[in-house]
Design an enzyme around this catalytic site. Structure first.
Site, PDB file in Angstrom:
ATOM      1  N   PRO A  13      72.493  55.625  26.791  1.00 55.92           N
ATOM      2  CA  PRO A  13      73.517  56.235  27.621  1.00 55.92           C
ATOM      3  C   PRO A  13      73.053  56.418  29.060  1.00 55.92           C
ATOM      4  O   PRO A  13      72.114  57.154  29.326  1.00 55.92           O
ATOM      5  CB  PRO A  13      73.763  57.590  26.954  1.00 55.92           C
ATOM      6  CG  PRO A  13      73.160  57.486  25.596  1.00 55.92           C
ATOM      7  CD  PRO A  13      72.023  56.543  25.747  1.00 55.92           C
ATOM      8  N   GLU A  14      73.684  55.712  29.951  1.00 51.82           N
ATOM      9  CA  GLU A  14      73.502  55.943  31.370  1.00 51.82           C
ATOM     10  C   GLU A  14      74.841  56.443  31.898  1.00 51.82           C
ATOM     11  O   GLU A  14      75.702  56.808  31.113  1.00 51.82           O
ATOM     12  CB  GLU A  14      73.035  54.653  32.063  1.00 51.82           C
ATOM     13  CG  GLU A  14      71.722  54.134  31.484  1.00 51.82           C
ATOM     14  CD  GLU A  14      71.194  52.886  32.169  1.00 51.82           C
ATOM     15  OE1 GLU A  14      71.507  52.685  33.353  1.00 51.82           O
ATOM     16  OE2 GLU A  14      70.482  52.116  31.513  1.00 51.82           O
ATOM     17  N   LYS A  69      74.053  62.367  33.993  1.00 53.69           N
ATOM     18  CA  LYS A  69      74.216  61.929  32.602  1.00 53.69           C
ATOM     19  C   LYS A  69      74.510  63.109  31.682  1.00 53.69           C
ATOM     20  O   LYS A  69      74.361  62.993  30.468  1.00 53.69           O
ATOM     21  CB  LYS A  69      72.958  61.196  32.130  1.00 53.69           C
ATOM     22  CG  LYS A  69      72.624  59.949  32.947  1.00 53.69           C
ATOM     23  CD  LYS A  69      71.248  59.398  32.617  1.00 53.69           C
ATOM     24  CE  LYS A  69      70.873  58.284  33.593  1.00 53.69           C
ATOM     25  NZ  LYS A  69      69.452  57.905  33.499  1.00 53.69           N
ATOM     26  N   ARG A 140      66.460  60.278  17.565  1.00 53.92           N
ATOM     27  CA  ARG A 140      65.121  60.577  18.069  1.00 53.92           C
ATOM     28  C   ARG A 140      64.936  61.999  18.587  1.00 53.92           C
ATOM     29  O   ARG A 140      63.868  62.324  19.105  1.00 53.92           O
ATOM     30  CB  ARG A 140      64.738  59.545  19.135  1.00 53.92           C
ATOM     31  CG  ARG A 140      64.491  58.192  18.487  1.00 53.92           C
ATOM     32  CD  ARG A 140      64.378  57.102  19.491  1.00 53.92           C
ATOM     33  NE  ARG A 140      63.178  57.184  20.286  1.00 53.92           N
ATOM     34  CZ  ARG A 140      62.860  56.320  21.239  1.00 53.92           C
ATOM     35  NH1 ARG A 140      63.659  55.332  21.513  1.00 53.92           N
ATOM     36  NH2 ARG A 140      61.758  56.445  21.902  1.00 53.92           N
ATOM     37  N   ARG A 183      60.794  58.223  49.551  1.00 52.75           N
ATOM     38  CA  ARG A 183      59.911  57.688  48.501  1.00 52.75           C
ATOM     39  C   ARG A 183      59.346  56.355  48.962  1.00 52.75           C
ATOM     40  O   ARG A 183      59.597  55.335  48.333  1.00 52.75           O
ATOM     41  CB  ARG A 183      60.709  57.504  47.200  1.00 52.75           C
ATOM     42  CG  ARG A 183      61.502  58.715  46.741  1.00 52.75           C
ATOM     43  CD  ARG A 183      60.596  59.836  46.270  1.00 52.75           C
ATOM     44  NE  ARG A 183      59.611  59.359  45.314  1.00 52.75           N
ATOM     45  CZ  ARG A 183      59.840  59.220  44.019  1.00 52.75           C
ATOM     46  NH1 ARG A 183      60.988  59.541  43.511  1.00 52.75           N
ATOM     47  NH2 ARG A 183      58.892  58.783  43.201  1.00 52.75           N
ATOM     48  N   ARG A 293      58.537  50.853  32.671  1.00 52.18           N
ATOM     49  CA  ARG A 293      59.681  50.434  31.859  1.00 52.18           C
ATOM     50  C   ARG A 293      59.722  48.937  31.707  1.00 52.18           C
ATOM     51  O   ARG A 293      59.304  48.203  32.594  1.00 52.18           O
ATOM     52  CB  ARG A 293      61.018  50.859  32.513  1.00 52.18           C
ATOM     53  CG  ARG A 293      61.049  52.234  33.034  1.00 52.18           C
ATOM     54  CD  ARG A 293      60.930  53.237  31.904  1.00 52.18           C
ATOM     55  NE  ARG A 293      60.897  54.585  32.442  1.00 52.18           N
ATOM     56  CZ  ARG A 293      61.979  55.304  32.645  1.00 52.18           C
ATOM     57  NH1 ARG A 293      63.156  54.820  32.360  1.00 52.18           N
ATOM     58  NH2 ARG A 293      61.873  56.503  33.145  1.00 52.18           N
TER      59      ARG A 293
END
Length: 306
Positions: A13-14, A69, A140, A183, A293
């Site tokens: 789910p994004e 989210k 999970r 960043r 990732r």
DNA sequence: CACTTGACCTGTCCGC
DNA sequence: TGCGGACAGGTCAAGT
């Protein structure tokens, strides 16, 4: 009543998937009265029973919203239910007519769930006064739901730090670029996955939008020009909108219970397409590791900057 | 502060 | 066939 039940079974789910769940829940649970709630996993639902009795039992559902989210289900008691599905969370709504025989799934166009509920992944059961049921399933156990005073939602640590909604009109190039420039020495993929930079992008749409902008995921932010970052902003908005239009990557078209094939695979350009040719240039898409990732890219048309 | 890594979980898959 | 390890990925705590 056309649909007896809906299952929103999100692989990952994004933002688009949570938005799809929000839109579905809006149609299904607003106005219903809660009767009882049961949960046996404190991590999935940490509130004590006294909270549930006072602020959830007998409450009416007023609204369903989304920020980043996180789902926000507003109740008539002045409290809201915050829900984060993390990776494997599902919300399954069952109409009263089917709540008796708790077997469903096969054949329903909106269903990817085949089996019986509750099952071993069921963490929370919300029963409504009219006999319908909302199940929170989460294999999970990373996901959670929690009761919070509606007026204090913005004081939640995550809500305080989370960045702008990418689909809001206020999400301009200058806003996006200014946040990325804070960043400078990390990879562009890590930067757009950072929820404090912008809300809602996860691993799938990070890879997809970077492909669209022809930027290699491992490119260091300060090697990228404003023009490239503006292009990336456009691609982020594009892939999120496209996915929402398709109902997210929820597995509406699943044919098997394991459900490895959602409709998303029909339009993904790089995600889980390693070994296949890039649709732009034909170069074989590769899988690597960026920002910890699994990362998919075309290393020809997504040249590594810097 | 900027940034990276490991932990949290369970289930599946791959190599030996 | 069983068994260990890698992997899936959102977020946070703890590390450099």
């Amino acid at each position: 009543m056309t649909a007896a039940f809906y299952c929103y079974n999100n692989i990952m789910p994004e933002l688009p998937e949570v938005e799809t769940v929000k839109r579905g829940l809006k149609k299904l649970i607003i106005g219903r009265y809660i009767k009882s709630v049961s949960s046996d996993n404190p991590k999935s639902f940490p509130n004590p029973k006294s909270d549930v009795n006072r602020f959830m039992a007998k409450a009416r559902v007023l609204s369903v919203n989304r920020r980043a989210k996180v789902l926000l289900i507003e109740l008539s008691t002045g409290y809201s239910l915050m829900v984060h599905l993390k990776m494997t969370g599902q919300l399954v709504f069952i109409e009263a007519a089917l709540a008796d025989s708790n077997r469903w799934g096969a054949g329903h166009p909106n269903s990817s769930f085949v089996g019986e509920l509750p099952d071993k992944s069921t963490r929370v059961i919300v029963s409504f006064a009219d006999g319908s049921v909302l199940y929170f399933n989460d294999q999970r156990k990373f996901g959670w739901m929690k009761l919070m005073p509606t007026g204090l939602i913005l004081e939640d640590p995550f809500m305080k730090k989370v960045g702008p909604e990418p689909l809001a009109a206020s999400f301009t190039n200058s806003v996006f670029i200014a946040r990325l420039r804070k960043r400078p020495r990390t990879s562009i993929k890590a930067a757009i996955l950072d929820q404090s930079v912008l809300a809602g992008v996860g691993n799938i749409y990070a890879d997809e939008s970077l492909w669209g902008a022809r930027i290699h995921p491992a490119s260091i932010v300060n090697t990228l020009g404003d023009k490239q970052l503006a292009c990336l902003r456009k691609e982020v908005v594009y892939v999120l909108n496209l996915s929402i239009a398709k109902g997210g990557s929820t597995n509406r078209n699943y044919v098997d219970a394991q459900g490895k094939k959602g409709s998303y695979s029909n339009f993904a350009k790089v995600y889980r397409r390693d070994g296949q040719p890039c649709s732009r240039c034909g170069t074989i898409i590769t899988k690597s590791r960026v920002a910890g990732r699994g990362t998919h890219s075309c290393n020809y048309c997504q040249a590594l900057a810097g």
